[in-house]
Motif scaffolding. Structure first.
Motif, PDB file in Angstrom:
ATOM      1  N   LEU A  60      13.050  -4.376 -10.700  1.00  0.00           N
ATOM      2  CA  LEU A  60      13.440  -4.428  -9.290  1.00  0.00           C
ATOM      3  C   LEU A  60      14.843  -3.888  -9.096  1.00  0.00           C
ATOM      4  CD1 LEU A  60      12.231  -8.060  -8.423  1.00  0.00           C
ATOM      5  CD2 LEU A  60      11.047  -5.924  -7.862  1.00  0.00           C
ATOM      6  N   GLY A  61      15.072  -3.286  -7.947  1.00  0.00           N
ATOM      7  CA  GLY A  61      16.408  -2.868  -7.575  1.00  0.00           C
ATOM      8  C   GLY A  61      17.212  -4.022  -7.009  1.00  0.00           C
ATOM      9  N   ASP A  98      -9.612   4.102  10.830  1.00  0.00           N
ATOM     10  CA  ASP A  98     -10.413   3.130  11.577  1.00  0.00           C
ATOM     11  C   ASP A  98     -11.519   2.499  10.748  1.00  0.00           C
ATOM     12  OD1 ASP A  98      -8.964   3.253  13.885  1.00  0.00           O
ATOM     13  OD2 ASP A  98     -10.329   4.612  14.945  1.00  0.00           O
ATOM     14  N   ALA A  99     -11.908   3.144   9.649  1.00  0.00           N
ATOM     15  CA  ALA A  99     -12.940   2.594   8.773  1.00  0.00           C
ATOM     16  C   ALA A  99     -12.342   1.695   7.687  1.00  0.00           C
ATOM     17  CB  ALA A  99     -13.738   3.725   8.124  1.00  0.00           C
ATOM     18  N   GLY A 100     -11.020   1.511   7.703  1.00  0.00           N
ATOM     19  CA  GLY A 100     -10.372   0.673   6.699  1.00  0.00           C
ATOM     20  C   GLY A 100     -10.029   1.409   5.421  1.00  0.00           C
ATOM     21  N   ARG A 101     -10.295   2.719   5.352  1.00  0.00           N
ATOM     22  CA  ARG A 101      -9.967   3.501   4.161  1.00  0.00           C
ATOM     23  C   ARG A 101      -8.479   3.849   4.152  1.00  0.00           C
ATOM     24  NH1 ARG A 101     -14.592   7.799   5.470  1.00  0.00           N
ATOM     25  NH2 ARG A 101     -13.311   7.712   7.364  1.00  0.00           N
ATOM     26  N   ASN A 102      -7.932   4.023   2.943  1.00  0.00           N
ATOM     27  CA  ASN A 102      -6.492   4.250   2.855  1.00  0.00           C
ATOM     28  C   ASN A 102      -6.143   5.467   2.020  1.00  0.00           C
ATOM     29  OD1 ASN A 102      -5.873   3.310  -0.064  1.00  0.00           O
ATOM     30  ND2 ASN A 102      -7.068   1.622   0.790  1.00  0.00           N
ATOM     31  N   SER A 103      -4.999   6.079   2.340  1.00  0.00           N
ATOM     32  CA  SER A 103      -4.385   7.141   1.547  1.00  0.00           C
ATOM     33  C   SER A 103      -2.948   6.713   1.281  1.00  0.00           C
ATOM     34  CB  SER A 103      -4.396   8.465   2.312  1.00  0.00           C
ATOM     35  OG  SER A 103      -5.715   8.842   2.664  1.00  0.00           O
ATOM     36  N   ILE A 104      -2.479   6.895   0.039  1.00  0.00           N
ATOM     37  CA  ILE A 104      -1.216   6.280  -0.370  1.00  0.00           C
ATOM     38  C   ILE A 104      -0.329   7.285  -1.092  1.00  0.00           C
ATOM     39  CG2 ILE A 104      -0.176   4.408  -1.720  1.00  0.00           C
ATOM     40  CD1 ILE A 104      -2.841   2.924  -1.521  1.00  0.00           C
ATOM     41  N   VAL A 105       0.973   7.254  -0.781  1.00  0.00           N
ATOM     42  CA  VAL A 105       1.996   7.991  -1.518  1.00  0.00           C
ATOM     43  C   VAL A 105       3.009   6.962  -2.040  1.00  0.00           C
ATOM     44  CG1 VAL A 105       3.821   9.722  -1.426  1.00  0.00           C
ATOM     45  CG2 VAL A 105       1.716  10.051  -0.093  1.00  0.00           C
ATOM     46  N   ILE A 106       3.313   7.026  -3.335  1.00  0.00           N
ATOM     47  CA  ILE A 106       4.180   6.028  -3.969  1.00  0.00           C
ATOM     48  C   ILE A 106       5.503   6.659  -4.395  1.00  0.00           C
ATOM     49  CG2 ILE A 106       4.462   4.571  -6.015  1.00  0.00           C
ATOM     50  CD1 ILE A 106       1.463   4.071  -5.937  1.00  0.00           C
ATOM     51  N   GLY A 107       6.605   5.952  -4.113  1.00  0.00           N
ATOM     52  CA  GLY A 107       7.911   6.286  -4.669  1.00  0.00           C
ATOM     53  C   GLY A 107       8.258   5.250  -5.720  1.00  0.00           C
ATOM     54  N   ALA A 108       8.232   5.634  -7.004  1.00  0.00           N
ATOM     55  CA  ALA A 108       8.335   4.654  -8.090  1.00  0.00           C
ATOM     56  C   ALA A 108       9.639   3.863  -8.036  1.00  0.00           C
ATOM     57  CB  ALA A 108       8.208   5.350  -9.440  1.00  0.00           C
ATOM     58  N   GLY A 109      10.765   4.517  -7.804  1.00  0.00           N
ATOM     59  CA  GLY A 109      12.033   3.805  -7.766  1.00  0.00           C
ATOM     60  C   GLY A 109      12.258   2.985  -9.024  1.00  0.00           C
ATOM     61  N   ALA A 110      12.596   1.724  -8.835  1.00  0.00           N
ATOM     62  CA  ALA A 110      12.903   0.837  -9.964  1.00  0.00           C
ATOM     63  C   ALA A 110      11.733   0.664 -10.915  1.00  0.00           C
ATOM     64  CB  ALA A 110      13.347  -0.525  -9.432  1.00  0.00           C
ATOM     65  N   ASN A 111      10.506   0.830 -10.437  1.00  0.00           N
ATOM     66  CA  ASN A 111       9.348   0.653 -11.312  1.00  0.00           C
ATOM     67  C   ASN A 111       9.421   1.553 -12.548  1.00  0.00           C
ATOM     68  OD1 ASN A 111       7.913  -1.293  -9.711  1.00  0.00           O
ATOM     69  ND2 ASN A 111       7.377   0.355  -8.295  1.00  0.00           N
ATOM     70  N   ALA A 112      10.061   2.714 -12.413  1.00  0.00           N
ATOM     71  CA  ALA A 112      10.175   3.637 -13.536  1.00  0.00           C
ATOM     72  C   ALA A 112      11.108   3.118 -14.629  1.00  0.00           C
ATOM     73  CB  ALA A 112      10.673   4.996 -13.044  1.00  0.00           C
ATOM     74  N   ASP A 113      11.859   2.047 -14.349  1.00  0.00           N
ATOM     75  CA  ASP A 113      12.811   1.511 -15.322  1.00  0.00           C
ATOM     76  C   ASP A 113      12.285   0.302 -16.102  1.00  0.00           C
ATOM     77  OD1 ASP A 113      14.718   3.416 -14.795  1.00  0.00           O
ATOM     78  OD2 ASP A 113      15.688   2.248 -13.216  1.00  0.00           O
TER      79      ASP A 113
END
Length: 327
Positions: A60-61, A98-113
């Motif tokens: 975590l940051g 509207d159908a509840g489907r999702n598209s996601i873009v992630i910025g790793a940030g602290a997770n990369a550490d």
């Protein structure tokens, strides 16, 4: 309560809801919300709410996102072990249609550490766990080290090889007793590690014997659970290690639900499955899968990621109580 250790990511989710995702260059009107997420944290919340004493290992940051993670973990009774990072806490941008489907873009940030040194410092906790669950949103060498430490202590090692675009190594598969890919992840793993070629959209329709054979090629030593969305899940065991099941392979159907947001449904499944294996190790594996399907289904009727994870009592109230193995 038995101990589940989840090793993985925490993200602050920024969620936009619109009839559909925008096309390039297009602006749409929609609704915005922000909340906690990240596959690791989602799964830790799901495991805790399913009844398992849960430790979450992450990075975590020193920022508002990190403070949010600490506060929410305390509220749910999750023990938090966080590696410090100079980077900002991880983030994710999510579009839900509207159908509840999702598209996601992630910025790793602290997770990369999240690194091997931090994982090694938690070797005792990993080895003392009943189940250790990890995903692929954290550095893969740290994830592999966590699974190896867990196995050395006798824990069941469980890998959710997600997201599908992350490269899962042979070492990770070798260190895993149970893997839980969805159709897209399963097809990608077969192509990378077993030379198989399957269309993800056709996997749910495959006959059981053929799908079982593909699972055995991918993970000869362990259990494969292929999650199939609205078609439920397929379970494949080695013949000599059926984890209490009568058959080496079988399907579990999905529950009838009214989905409004599928974000985190796979994480709900994984956390609940890990909790079941930890709290009721004598029950048949397929019963844990059926309960995990119920948890995942109920999560889709709520908005958000971590916030959508249902408590055990809510699942029992909604579905057949007999489907949940007793401790």
């Amino acid at each position: 309560m038995a101990r589940v250790v989840v090793v993985g990511s925490f993200n602050v989710d920024h969620v936009w809801r619109a009839p559909r995702p925008p096309h390039p260059g297009e602006t749409l009107a929609g609704e915005y919300a922000s909340g906690p997420g990240g596959k690791g944290f989602n799964q830790a919340v799901a495991a805790r709410r399913a009844g398992a004493d849960t430790l979450f290992l992450c990075a975590l940051g020193d920022d508002a996102g990190g403070a949010l993670a600490r506060s929410l973990a305390q509220q749910d009774g999750i023990t938090l072990g966080a590696a410090p990072s100079a980077a900002p806490t991880g983030t994710a941008g999510i579009y839900v249609d509207d159908a509840g489907r999702n598209s996601i873009v992630i910025g790793a940030g602290a997770n990369a550490d999240l690194d091997r040194a931090f994982i090694d410092s938690r070797a005792d906790a990993l080895g003392a766990a009943a189940v250790v669950l990890a995903q692929l949103e954290s550095p893969l060498d740290a994830v592999e080290q966590a699974l190896l430490s867990a196995r050395a202590g006798g824990a069941v090692t469980m890998l959710n090889p997600a997201p599908a675009n992350a490269a899962c190594t042979g070492g990770l598969l070798a260190a895993s007793d149970v893997i839980t890919p969805n159709e897209t992840e399963f097809a990608a793993l077969l192509a990378s590690h077993a030379g198989g070629r399957l269309d993800p959209d056709q996997i749910a329709a495959m006959d059981d014997a053929s799908l079982h054979a593909q699972c055995r090629c991918l993970l000869p030593h362990g259990t494969v659970v292929v999650t199939l969305g609205a078609a439920g899940a397929f379970v494949s065991h080695p013949d000599g290690a059926r984890r209490g099941d009568a058959a080496s392979f079988q399907r579990a159907p999905a529950e009838a639900v009214r989905p409004i947001d599928t974000t985190g449904a796979g994480d709900a499944f994984n956390g609940a499955l890990a909790a079941g294996l930890a709290t009721a190790p004598g029950a048949a594996f397929i019963e844990h899968v059926r309960y995990a399907i119920q948890v995942a289904g109920l999560s889709t009727e709520r908005r958000g990621a971590a916030a959508s994870m249902p408590w055990r009592a809510e699942v029992l109230q909604r579905f057949d109580p007999a489907a949940r193995p007793e401790k």
